[in-house]
Design a protein around this motif. Sequence first.
Motif, PDB file in Angstrom:
ATOM      1  N   VAL A 102       1.222  -1.317   0.308  1.00  0.00           N
ATOM      2  CA  VAL A 102      -0.014  -0.133   0.368  1.00  0.00           C
ATOM      3  C   VAL A 102       0.803   1.034   0.031  1.00  0.00           C
ATOM      4  CG1 VAL A 102      -1.498   1.469   1.347  1.00  0.00           C
ATOM      5  CG2 VAL A 102      -1.761  -1.074   1.093  1.00  0.00           C
ATOM      6  N   PRO A 103       0.810   2.187  -1.279  1.00  0.00           N
ATOM      7  CA  PRO A 103       1.304   3.066  -1.011  1.00  0.00           C
ATOM      8  C   PRO A 103       1.063   4.553   0.162  1.00  0.00           C
ATOM      9  CG  PRO A 103       0.984   2.946  -3.241  1.00  0.00           C
ATOM     10  CD  PRO A 103       0.174   1.793  -1.830  1.00  0.00           C
ATOM     11  N   HIS A 104       2.133   5.207   0.237  1.00  0.00           N
ATOM     12  CA  HIS A 104       2.091   6.014   2.120  1.00  0.00           C
ATOM     13  C   HIS A 104       2.474   7.058   1.756  1.00  0.00           C
ATOM     14  CE1 HIS A 104       3.252   2.619   4.021  1.00  0.00           C
ATOM     15  NE2 HIS A 104       4.045   3.502   4.295  1.00  0.00           N
ATOM     16  N   ARG A 105       2.628   7.261   2.244  1.00  0.00           N
ATOM     17  CA  ARG A 105       3.444   8.529   3.054  1.00  0.00           C
ATOM     18  C   ARG A 105       2.947   9.179   4.980  1.00  0.00           C
ATOM     19  NH1 ARG A 105       1.542  12.166  -0.698  1.00  0.00           N
ATOM     20  NH2 ARG A 105      -0.079  14.180   0.876  1.00  0.00           N
ATOM     21  N   GLU A 106       4.734   9.560   5.643  1.00  0.00           N
ATOM     22  CA  GLU A 106       3.951  10.470   6.408  1.00  0.00           C
ATOM     23  C   GLU A 106       3.910  11.803   6.759  1.00  0.00           C
ATOM     24  OE1 GLU A 106       5.943   7.327   6.560  1.00  0.00           O
ATOM     25  OE2 GLU A 106       5.036   5.735   7.460  1.00  0.00           O
ATOM     26  N   GLU A 107       3.527  12.282   7.563  1.00  0.00           N
ATOM     27  CA  GLU A 107       3.481  14.005   7.535  1.00  0.00           C
ATOM     28  C   GLU A 107       4.045  14.493   8.702  1.00  0.00           C
ATOM     29  OE1 GLU A 107       0.783  15.665   5.807  1.00  0.00           O
ATOM     30  OE2 GLU A 107       1.299  14.384   3.616  1.00  0.00           O
ATOM     31  N   ASN A 108       4.260  15.511   8.773  1.00  0.00           N
ATOM     32  CA  ASN A 108       4.575  15.867  10.784  1.00  0.00           C
ATOM     33  C   ASN A 108       4.589  17.216  10.441  1.00  0.00           C
ATOM     34  OD1 ASN A 108       5.113  16.736  13.390  1.00  0.00           O
ATOM     35  ND2 ASN A 108       7.683  15.789  12.475  1.00  0.00           N
ATOM     36  N   PRO A 109       2.607  17.579  10.736  1.00  0.00           N
ATOM     37  CA  PRO A 109       2.681  19.123  10.065  1.00  0.00           C
ATOM     38  C   PRO A 109       2.939  19.904  11.619  1.00  0.00           C
ATOM     39  CG  PRO A 109       0.723  17.197  10.691  1.00  0.00           C
ATOM     40  CD  PRO A 109       1.758  17.459  10.357  1.00  0.00           C
ATOM     41  N   GLY A 110       3.575  19.071  12.988  1.00  0.00           N
ATOM     42  CA  GLY A 110       3.991  19.449  13.997  1.00  0.00           C
ATOM     43  C   GLY A 110       4.919  20.488  14.419  1.00  0.00           C
ATOM     44  N   GLY A 111       5.256  20.494  15.709  1.00  0.00           N
ATOM     45  CA  GLY A 111       6.907  22.054  15.916  1.00  0.00           C
ATOM     46  C   GLY A 111       7.529  20.915  16.411  1.00  0.00           C
ATOM     47  N   GLU A 112       7.214  19.712  16.649  1.00  0.00           N
ATOM     48  CA  GLU A 112       8.087  19.428  17.210  1.00  0.00           C
ATOM     49  C   GLU A 112       8.583  17.526  16.548  1.00  0.00           C
ATOM     50  OE1 GLU A 112       6.519  17.306  20.704  1.00  0.00           O
ATOM     51  OE2 GLU A 112       4.658  17.228  20.146  1.00  0.00           O
ATOM     52  N   ASP A 113       9.351  17.164  16.686  1.00  0.00           N
ATOM     53  CA  ASP A 113       9.638  15.844  16.101  1.00  0.00           C
ATOM     54  C   ASP A 113       8.344  14.745  15.918  1.00  0.00           C
ATOM     55  OD1 ASP A 113      12.565  16.543  15.068  1.00  0.00           O
ATOM     56  OD2 ASP A 113      13.419  15.190  16.229  1.00  0.00           O
ATOM     57  N   ALA A 114       7.990  14.063  15.492  1.00  0.00           N
ATOM     58  CA  ALA A 114       7.291  12.668  15.179  1.00  0.00           C
ATOM     59  C   ALA A 114       8.392  11.709  15.464  1.00  0.00           C
ATOM     60  CB  ALA A 114       6.127  12.532  13.977  1.00  0.00           C
ATOM     61  N   VAL A 115       8.190  10.561  16.841  1.00  0.00           N
ATOM     62  CA  VAL A 115       9.531   9.125  16.303  1.00  0.00           C
ATOM     63  C   VAL A 115       7.930   7.966  15.618  1.00  0.00           C
ATOM     64  CG1 VAL A 115      10.691   8.056  18.170  1.00  0.00           C
ATOM     65  CG2 VAL A 115      11.008  10.191  17.308  1.00  0.00           C
ATOM     66  N   VAL A 116       7.972   7.127  15.524  1.00  0.00           N
ATOM     67  CA  VAL A 116       7.121   6.880  15.615  1.00  0.00           C
ATOM     68  C   VAL A 116       7.902   5.320  15.753  1.00  0.00           C
ATOM     69  CG1 VAL A 116       5.134   7.434  14.352  1.00  0.00           C
ATOM     70  CG2 VAL A 116       6.959   5.746  13.406  1.00  0.00           C
ATOM     71  N   ILE A 117       7.484   3.501  16.402  1.00  0.00           N
ATOM     72  CA  ILE A 117       8.129   2.876  16.883  1.00  0.00           C
ATOM     73  C   ILE A 117       7.441   1.516  14.982  1.00  0.00           C
ATOM     74  CG2 ILE A 117       9.144   0.744  17.660  1.00  0.00           C
ATOM     75  CD1 ILE A 117       9.477   3.654  18.888  1.00  0.00           C
ATOM     76  N   ILE A 118       8.202   0.380  14.504  1.00  0.00           N
ATOM     77  CA  ILE A 118       7.666   0.165  13.996  1.00  0.00           C
ATOM     78  C   ILE A 118       8.083  -1.331  13.809  1.00  0.00           C
ATOM     79  CG2 ILE A 118       7.874  -0.069  11.189  1.00  0.00           C
ATOM     80  CD1 ILE A 118       8.941   2.897  10.752  1.00  0.00           C
ATOM     81  N   ALA A 119       7.349  -2.080  13.058  1.00  0.00           N
ATOM     82  CA  ALA A 119       7.578  -3.715  13.376  1.00  0.00           C
ATOM     83  C   ALA A 119       7.586  -4.141  11.899  1.00  0.00           C
ATOM     84  CB  ALA A 119       6.465  -4.462  14.694  1.00  0.00           C
ATOM     85  N   ARG A 120       8.197  -5.106  11.033  1.00  0.00           N
ATOM     86  CA  ARG A 120       7.126  -5.188  10.193  1.00  0.00           C
ATOM     87  C   ARG A 120       7.687  -6.957   9.877  1.00  0.00           C
ATOM     88  NH1 ARG A 120      10.565  -1.282   7.153  1.00  0.00           N
ATOM     89  NH2 ARG A 120       8.858   0.782   7.128  1.00  0.00           N
ATOM     90  N   SER A 121       6.822  -7.643   9.183  1.00  0.00           N
ATOM     91  CA  SER A 121       6.914  -9.126   9.218  1.00  0.00           C
ATOM     92  C   SER A 121       8.218  -9.741   7.563  1.00  0.00           C
ATOM     93  CB  SER A 121       5.867  -9.361   9.044  1.00  0.00           C
ATOM     94  OG  SER A 121       5.194  -9.076   6.786  1.00  0.00           O
ATOM     95  N   SER A 122       8.789  -9.216   7.774  1.00  0.00           N
ATOM     96  CA  SER A 122      10.235  -8.905   7.244  1.00  0.00           C
ATOM     97  C   SER A 122      11.817  -8.636   8.013  1.00  0.00           C
ATOM     98  CB  SER A 122       9.603  -8.432   5.594  1.00  0.00           C
ATOM     99  OG  SER A 122      10.539  -7.555   5.851  1.00  0.00           O
ATOM    100  N   GLN A 123      12.634  -9.871   7.439  1.00  0.00           N
ATOM    101  CA  GLN A 123      13.596  -9.500   8.364  1.00  0.00           C
ATOM    102  C   GLN A 123      13.820  -8.330   7.770  1.00  0.00           C
ATOM    103  OE1 GLN A 123      15.807 -12.945   5.963  1.00  0.00           O
ATOM    104  NE2 GLN A 123      17.289 -12.908   7.373  1.00  0.00           N
ATOM    105  N   GLU A 124      14.140  -7.604   6.566  1.00  0.00           N
ATOM    106  CA  GLU A 124      14.990  -6.426   6.693  1.00  0.00           C
ATOM    107  C   GLU A 124      13.642  -5.590   6.068  1.00  0.00           C
ATOM    108  OE1 GLU A 124      18.388  -6.396   6.994  1.00  0.00           O
ATOM    109  OE2 GLU A 124      18.162  -8.327   7.138  1.00  0.00           O
ATOM    110  N   GLY A 125      14.102  -4.490   6.023  1.00  0.00           N
ATOM    111  CA  GLY A 125      13.105  -2.946   5.943  1.00  0.00           C
ATOM    112  C   GLY A 125      12.891  -2.507   4.616  1.00  0.00           C
ATOM    113  N   ILE A 126      12.898  -3.419   4.039  1.00  0.00           N
ATOM    114  CA  ILE A 126      12.135  -3.360   3.369  1.00  0.00           C
ATOM    115  C   ILE A 126      11.006  -2.199   2.255  1.00  0.00           C
ATOM    116  CG2 ILE A 126      10.859  -4.172   1.071  1.00  0.00           C
ATOM    117  CD1 ILE A 126      10.295  -6.690   2.288  1.00  0.00           C
TER     118      ILE A 126
END
Length: 142
Positions: A102-126
């Motif tokens: 699924v094509p997507h993007r992340e945006e951060n309209p705020g004035g501080e860093d956005a930090v997200v924790i990610i888990a994927r069902s692959s052994q490498e970051g595709i």
Amino acid sequence: MTDHWHRPLRHVKGGELSGNTAQTSGMRRLEAISGRTVGSEKVWMGETHIGPATNSGDHHHGEAETAIHVKSGHPVFVFAEGDEEIRLEAGPGDYIFVPPYVPHREENPGGEDAVVIIARSSQEGIVVNLPSLWAPVDKPAD
């Protein structure tokens, strides 16, 4: 002699995350758990930082399912549904699920860093970077 069920646990400290993983413009991915870092076979895990007033490039993660947990900030997750752009506004404690391809993007309209924790069902970051949310996606036939 170590059997399959008695292998050591692996500890990756917060300060040891690696930026040596696939990247997309407008964000910085840091890898913690992967085939390369700990020998995982079915999962990739790390975190992504999106600076204030920043948008990532459009992308998808191939065959991998992606689970996202918002650690801080107020990121917006954007994807296309038909001709419409859909925006999911998230905050600390929220979770987002991104299906494979699924094509997507992340945006951060705020004035501080956005930090997200990610888990994927692959052994490498595709990561497959795209010119737009509506770009054709090469997906294997089911």
